[in-house]
Every structure is written in structure tokens, then in C-alpha cells.
Design a protein around this motif. Structure first.
Motif, PDB file in Angstrom:
ATOM      1  N   ASP A 162       0.518  -1.707  -7.622  1.00 53.88           N
ATOM      2  CA  ASP A 162      -0.185  -0.527  -7.096  1.00 53.88           C
ATOM      3  C   ASP A 162      -1.348  -0.116  -7.987  1.00 53.88           C
ATOM      4  O   ASP A 162      -2.239   0.619  -7.551  1.00 53.88           O
ATOM      5  N   PHE A 182      -5.824  15.894  -0.478  1.00 48.39           N
ATOM      6  CA  PHE A 182      -4.793  15.731  -1.501  1.00 48.39           C
ATOM      7  C   PHE A 182      -5.010  16.718  -2.644  1.00 48.39           C
ATOM      8  O   PHE A 182      -4.076  17.423  -3.064  1.00 48.39           O
ATOM      9  N   VAL A 221      -3.316   1.546  -5.072  1.00 48.62           N
ATOM     10  CA  VAL A 221      -2.804   2.899  -4.860  1.00 48.62           C
ATOM     11  C   VAL A 221      -3.831   3.744  -4.116  1.00 48.62           C
ATOM     12  O   VAL A 221      -3.480   4.590  -3.277  1.00 48.62           O
ATOM     13  N   PHE A 225      -3.164   5.492  -0.293  1.00 49.65           N
ATOM     14  CA  PHE A 225      -3.179   6.944  -0.084  1.00 49.65           C
ATOM     15  C   PHE A 225      -4.469   7.451   0.554  1.00 49.65           C
ATOM     16  O   PHE A 225      -4.436   8.439   1.295  1.00 49.65           O
ATOM     17  N   PHE A 226      -5.597   6.804   0.286  1.00 49.39           N
ATOM     18  CA  PHE A 226      -6.879   7.413   0.637  1.00 49.39           C
ATOM     19  C   PHE A 226      -7.756   6.536   1.521  1.00 49.39           C
ATOM     20  O   PHE A 226      -8.951   6.769   1.626  1.00 49.39           O
ATOM     21  N   PRO A 260      -2.384   6.439   5.866  1.00 50.95           N
ATOM     22  CA  PRO A 260      -2.003   6.660   4.465  1.00 50.95           C
ATOM     23  C   PRO A 260      -0.486   6.810   4.342  1.00 50.95           C
ATOM     24  O   PRO A 260       0.154   7.426   5.212  1.00 50.95           O
ATOM     25  N   HIS A 262       1.568   8.570   2.585  1.00 55.01           N
ATOM     26  CA  HIS A 262       2.201   9.887   2.596  1.00 55.01           C
ATOM     27  C   HIS A 262       2.128  10.506   3.982  1.00 55.01           C
ATOM     28  O   HIS A 262       3.010  11.285   4.361  1.00 55.01           O
ATOM     29  N   HIS A 263       1.118  10.146   4.769  1.00 52.04           N
ATOM     30  CA  HIS A 263       1.064  10.595   6.168  1.00 52.04           C
ATOM     31  C   HIS A 263       2.147   9.895   6.993  1.00 52.04           C
ATOM     32  O   HIS A 263       2.780  10.519   7.859  1.00 52.04           O
ATOM     33  N   TYR A 310       8.451   4.734  -2.052  1.00 45.75           N
ATOM     34  CA  TYR A 310       8.164   4.681  -3.482  1.00 45.75           C
ATOM     35  C   TYR A 310       8.421   3.280  -4.055  1.00 45.75           C
ATOM     36  O   TYR A 310       7.597   2.735  -4.792  1.00 45.75           O
ATOM     37  N   ILE A 362       2.129   5.164  -7.385  1.00 44.74           N
ATOM     38  CA  ILE A 362       2.628   5.715  -6.118  1.00 44.74           C
ATOM     39  C   ILE A 362       3.630   6.821  -6.396  1.00 44.74           C
ATOM     40  O   ILE A 362       3.594   7.887  -5.767  1.00 44.74           O
ATOM     41  N   LEU A 365       1.861  10.143  -7.414  1.00 37.83           N
ATOM     42  CA  LEU A 365       1.219  10.880  -6.321  1.00 37.83           C
ATOM     43  C   LEU A 365       2.255  11.490  -5.373  1.00 37.83           C
ATOM     44  O   LEU A 365       2.066  12.608  -4.880  1.00 37.83           O
ATOM     45  N   LEU A 366       3.341  10.783  -5.114  1.00 41.29           N
ATOM     46  CA  LEU A 366       4.397  11.342  -4.265  1.00 41.29           C
ATOM     47  C   LEU A 366       5.046  12.567  -4.917  1.00 41.29           C
ATOM     48  O   LEU A 366       5.384  13.546  -4.247  1.00 41.29           O
TER      49      LEU A 366
END
Length: 555
Positions: A162, A182, A221, A225-226, A260, A262-263, A310, A362, A365-366
């Protein structure tokens, strides 16, 4: 430039584990360079750490309010940090940011894991001092020796996936809106700065890109996420949900959650929250309060799914697979846990502390988003949630080669899911009994509902017979608690949305078909406007049979 983290959460250990925080009341270059070296070596792949200067500590915890630093010393200390960076070999440069916390000036050094391990630092600040590699051991920085030194040497040029550059993507594949969302959610001071500074500088400060400034590339990573479509650059980096309608496995639907990560995680959790999780109310004869529980506790689902997001390997083109069965949830990810965690350790009912992590960034950020907890707390959280809900013990499984990781959450045993599933003989007996009583009431009242219902106040004299006792037993053993709850709340006519919300269900056609239509068919409730079922003023009320059944419930 501000750091991509909430300073209050950081200082209080809410988003970063205590082992990754070091508090210094004042400037101590010798200790600080050792800790910088230890965080850069990151022997456990935890993601480095933070040195916070200006806050005293006791037993590894901050003493607040801060002692603080003199404002005029901040520039001098930042220059001294640069000097220390050149003392490390290879040279290593942390990110430095002053903050004002509770009215006092402090300085935060963010020391991410380095790309050129192992790093060494001088043992003292004097000339000609010997150099050693330092690592973190609990909340202390120590010299790496013997086994730890061998482990550190094995990590040379080995960067977790990551935290590696993604050669398929460019910095233009990162989305400013996702980054700002974020930063705003975690309440980072960098959010306001992100509106002013160049995009490349923002990405560099968040450590989501790397390389020469003229040819920056996103880290994996950053893509996960982005980027709006991470699956374009990391194959099958999505979550697949298979919903089984029955236990045969032949009748199912599939759903894909992309975007992403987390979405994805939040979207799947929302699906479970809105479509799967149901509160069950169990009436207990010997006490006034009802027992309340869920078919699946949300906390356990959240932790199990977060654990999969994760810890899975995004280097493998295998998605996270979630199988929803009538009696269980199975969450499968690839590969299995990182050694020394194995199948035997997973079966132990205790906290599991791994010494190495597959995805250090990861996880960070989580945690910032409060989507996962600290290291080693996931399994106890799941077990406690299942136990408190009265559900069976969760199952955690892998094979001898640790090629997969499977979490199984078993549903709490409960009464039948819908009234139509009641055993036919029992339902027939109950309906016959209610029909008999309602006919008696109607005959005596000469079809006058008001007088007929008055007769129900004296019918308990009849209910002591064998048929009445059998009816009560059928109600207690076979009827779904939501059916009983519907009858209980219909003291006056109510709309469908009121009824369903009252029993913890969404106003959906499937819930009407499952809980209201069978009651209408049985003659226990009826519509106030039966000739126009979809009328906007349509309501439901108890029939005479429903009134009798309700009295049996309260008996």
C-alpha cells in the motif's frame, strides 16, 4: 504546512496507538534522533510514528495541559531537526508542524516509515560517536540486536504494497474533492490549506505520492482512497456481496461495491443496516420488560468487514467476498493473516497482537475515519458484540498455508421470520379457535362491533379451557414477535409507514408483503379503505379476531 491528522485525536491517542507516539517536554536531540531512526525503520510495519515536543509524559501518556515551548524557540528547534535528519544514514527527513494546543505552542514531527531501511543514528551527539540501528519496543526506542537486527536487515528495500508507487496511475488520477472530503471529516488543519496550495504539494504532504517532483506518481494507498475508480489500477479492488434467498445456494442475487475503499466499506455497512439487521423483541412471561436483540449485531459486522478491508492484499486480484445467508454472514478475504498468527491462534478466545502488518497506511487512514480500532482489538470486539447479543461464538478461519481469511457471524436463533412460515397445523388450530370466539361475539352482539368488542372483556372465562391454553402455547412458541408487536400497537388505526417504523422496519413493499399482507389474509387485521388498497389515507386496524388474539398475547 499542517499534517493530515486531527491534532486533538493525535495527542489523546484516539487515531494513533500509544506505541507510535513519543512525548517530549523539551528539546532533547539525542533521544529525538534515536526515535526518528526507530520510526523510520518501522520494524513492525506500523507506519512510523509521531514525536510531540512541548508535552510532558507519564507512563507513555501525555500530561495536559501542555508545558509548551517558547514561541521564539520554534524556528531554532525546526532548524535543529534538519540537522538531526542529516545525522541519520541514509538521510531521512520527517515532516514538521507547529501547533497551538490549549493555549501552548508545541511541535509535531511526523516520522513515516522510510523507504531505505535500515537506518542508523549516532549513539551520542559527540563527534565520532558509534552508529546503531534503532527500533521501537513498546513505547521505547532501543538498539536493534540479534533477532531484531536480523528482522530489520530482512526488511531492506521491502516496502508494504500500500506504500509503493503505482506505475499505472498519474497524479491526475487522484481526486482533489475526495482528498478534501477526507481532511474535512478528520478535522485536519490541512483542509483549509488545501484550498490554497498546489495540488502536488498537498499530495506530498499527505504522503500519497512519491518520486521526483517533475514526475510524481501516486502510491497505492492514494489510489485506493482518493481515486474515483481504483479498480482501473488495482484489479478487482472491490467488495462483492452475494445475497442468498434460501439455504440451498441456488437462489441468490449479487451486488458489487466499487469506488474508494472507505466508500465501499460504508456502502456495504449501510446495506446491512437498512436491509438486513432487524431488532427482535422477545416477550418474557415472568417479567414486564421485553428482551431486545438483533439478528446480527451491527458492531460485529462493522468490525469484521473493516478487518477484511484493512488486512487483505491489494496486490492480489481477488475481491472481498461477503455471503449473506438466512442464518449467517460469511466474509472472505485473501490471503490469510500475517505470521505468526495462524489457524490455531485464531481459535483462541483472546486478544491477538501481530508483530507485522500488511497495510500500514490503509490502517492509519481507516483509524482516522474511525472505521477500525487499534491493533489487536478487532477480534475481542466482535466476540463481545456477539455474546452481548446472545448469538453463537463467531468463527475465524484460515488454512495451513494462510491463503485465505474467513469470518463467520451466525444469526441469533429466533422465532420464525414471517407468519406464513408458522407450522400449518398450529396456524389452523389458532385460526379455528379465533374464528369460533369471534363468531360467538358477533352472534351475541348481532353483528354490532361495539357490543361485540364489549363481550371480549368477559371472554377470559372461556379462555381457561383447553383450546384457550393451546392457543396461548401456539402464540408463545410459533408466532413471530413482529406480528405480536403489530397487533400490540394497533389500538387505533395506523398507516403502513407508522406500523413498520414502530417495529423497526423500513417502509418497503417487501416488509408489507412479509408482515402485513399475511395478517390481512388471515383476517387478524384489515384495511380501513379495502376497496382502494393504495389510497394515500389507507390505514390498518385490528379485526375482532385480532382483538381476541391481542388479548391472548396480554393474558
Amino acid at each position: 504546512m499542517a499534517l493530515p491528522i486531527n491534532i486533538n485525536d493525535l495527542v489523546n491517542g484516539q487515531s494513533i496507538e500509544w506505541e507510535r507516539l513519543e512525548f517530549k517536554q523539551g528539546w532533547n536531540p539525542e533521544e529525538i534522533v534515536h526515535t526518528m531512526c526507530a520510526f523510520a525503520n518501522d520494524i513492525n510495519n506500523w507506519g512510523g510514528g509521531y514525536i510531540i515536543v512541548g508535552i510532558a509524559e507519564k507512563d507513555g501518556r501525555p500530561i495536559l495541559p501542555p508545558v509548551g515551548l517558547a514561541p521564539e524557540s520554534l524556528d531554532r528547534i525546526q532548524g535543529a531537526v534538519l540537522t538531526l535528519a542529516y545525522q541519520l544514514l541514509p538521510n531521512y527527513f520527517p515532516l514538521i508542524q507547529p501547533y497551538v494546543l490549549q493555549g501552548q505552542h508545541i511541535l509535531v514531527l511526523w516520522c513515516p516509515a522510510g523507504d531505505n531501511r535500515p537506518y542508523t543514528a549516532p549513539i551520542t551527539q559527540g563527534k565520532g560517536a558509534q552508529r546503531y540501528p534503532y527500533i521501537r519496543f513498546g513505547s521505547r526506542s532501543i538498539i536493534a540486536k540479534e533477532d531484531n537486527l536480523r528482522r530489520l536487515q530482512e526488511l531492506t528495500a521491502r516496502i508494504p504494497f500500500d506504500d509503493r508507487i503505482n506505475g499505472k496511475a498519474t497524479i491526475d488520477d487522484l481526486d482533489l474533492g475526495l482528498i478534501q472530503a477526507f481532511l474535512q471529516e478528520v478535522k485536519s488543519d490541512l483542509y483549509e490549506e488545501s484550498k490554497q496550495i498546489p495540488f502536488a504539494d498537498l499530495c506530498l504532504n499527505m504522503k500519497i505520492v512519491n518520486g521526483p517532483k517533475e514526475a510524481l506518481r501516486p502510491l497505492n494507498v492514494g489510489i485506493l482512497f482518493f481515486s474515483r475508480n481504483p479498480e482501473k489500477f488495482l484489479e478487482r479492488s472491490w467488495i462483492e456481496l452475494v445475497v442468498h434467498k434460501d439455504k440451498t445456494g441456488n437462489n441468490f442475487t449479487e451486488k458489487y461495491f466499487k469506488g474508494p475503499i472507505h466508500h465501499q466499506l460504508r456502502a456495504v455497512l449501510d446495506y446491512f443496516k437498512n436491509n438486513v439487521i432487524e431488532q427482535v423483541v422477545g416477550k418474557v412471561s415472568y417479567k414486564a420488560e421485553a428482551n431486545r436483540y438483533f439478528n446480527f449485531p451491527y458492531v460485529a459486522i462493522e468490525e469484521a468487514l473493516s478487518n477484511a478491508v484493512y488486512h487483505k492484499s491489494y496486490e492480489m486480484d481477488k475481491p472481498i467476498e461477503v455471503q449473506l445467508w438466512p442464518d449467517r454472514i460469511e466474509i472472505l478475504s485473501f490471503p490469510g493473516p500475517v505470521p505468526p498468527v495462524d489457524a490455531q491462534i485464531l481459535r483462541q478466545n483472546q486478544r491477538i497482537v501481530a508483530r507485522d502488518y500488511r497495510n500500514r497506511r490503509i490502517g492509519d487512514l481507516l483509524k482516522e475515519l474511525h472505521l477500525t480500532e487499534g491493533r489487536g482489538t478487532g477480534f475481542p470486539t466482535i466476540r463481545n458484540a456477539m455474546k452481548e447479543n446472545g448469538a453463537p461464538e463467531p468463527i475465524f478461519e484460515t488454512d495451513g498455508q494462510s491463503t485465505y481469511f474467513l469470518s463467520v457471524l451466525l444469526a441469533k436463533e429466533q422465532k420464525i421470520d414471517a407468519i406464513e412460515a408458522v407450522h400449518f397445523t398450529n396456524l389452523e388450530e389458532l385460526s379455528y379457535f379465533l374464528n369460533t370466539l369471534s363468531n360467538q361475539a358477533s352472534d351475541q352482539a348481532k353483528t354490532s362491533d361495539s357490543k361485540g368488542l364489549e363481550i371480549l372483556n368477559t371472554w377470559n372465562d372461556q379462555a381457561g379451557n383447553q383450546a384457550g391454553n393451546q392457543a396461548v402455547q401456539i402464540i408463545e412458541n410459533d408466532l413471530n414477535d413482529k406480528v405480536l408487536a403489530i397487533l400490540n400497537i394497533l389500538d387505533e388505526p395506523k398507516k403502513r409507514v407508522e406500523i413498520l417504523e414502530n417495529i423497526g422496519l423500513s417502509n418497503q413493499t417487501k416488509n408489507r408483503e412479509k408482515y402485513l399482507d399475511p395478517l390481512v389474509k388471515l383476517g387478524w387485521i384489515e384495511m380501513t379503505i379495502p376497496e382502494k388498497p393504495t389510497h394515500q389515507d389507507q390505514k390498518y386496524k385490528r379485526t375482532i379476531q385480532g382483538e381476541l388474539l391481542h388479548k391472548l398475547i396480554l393474558r
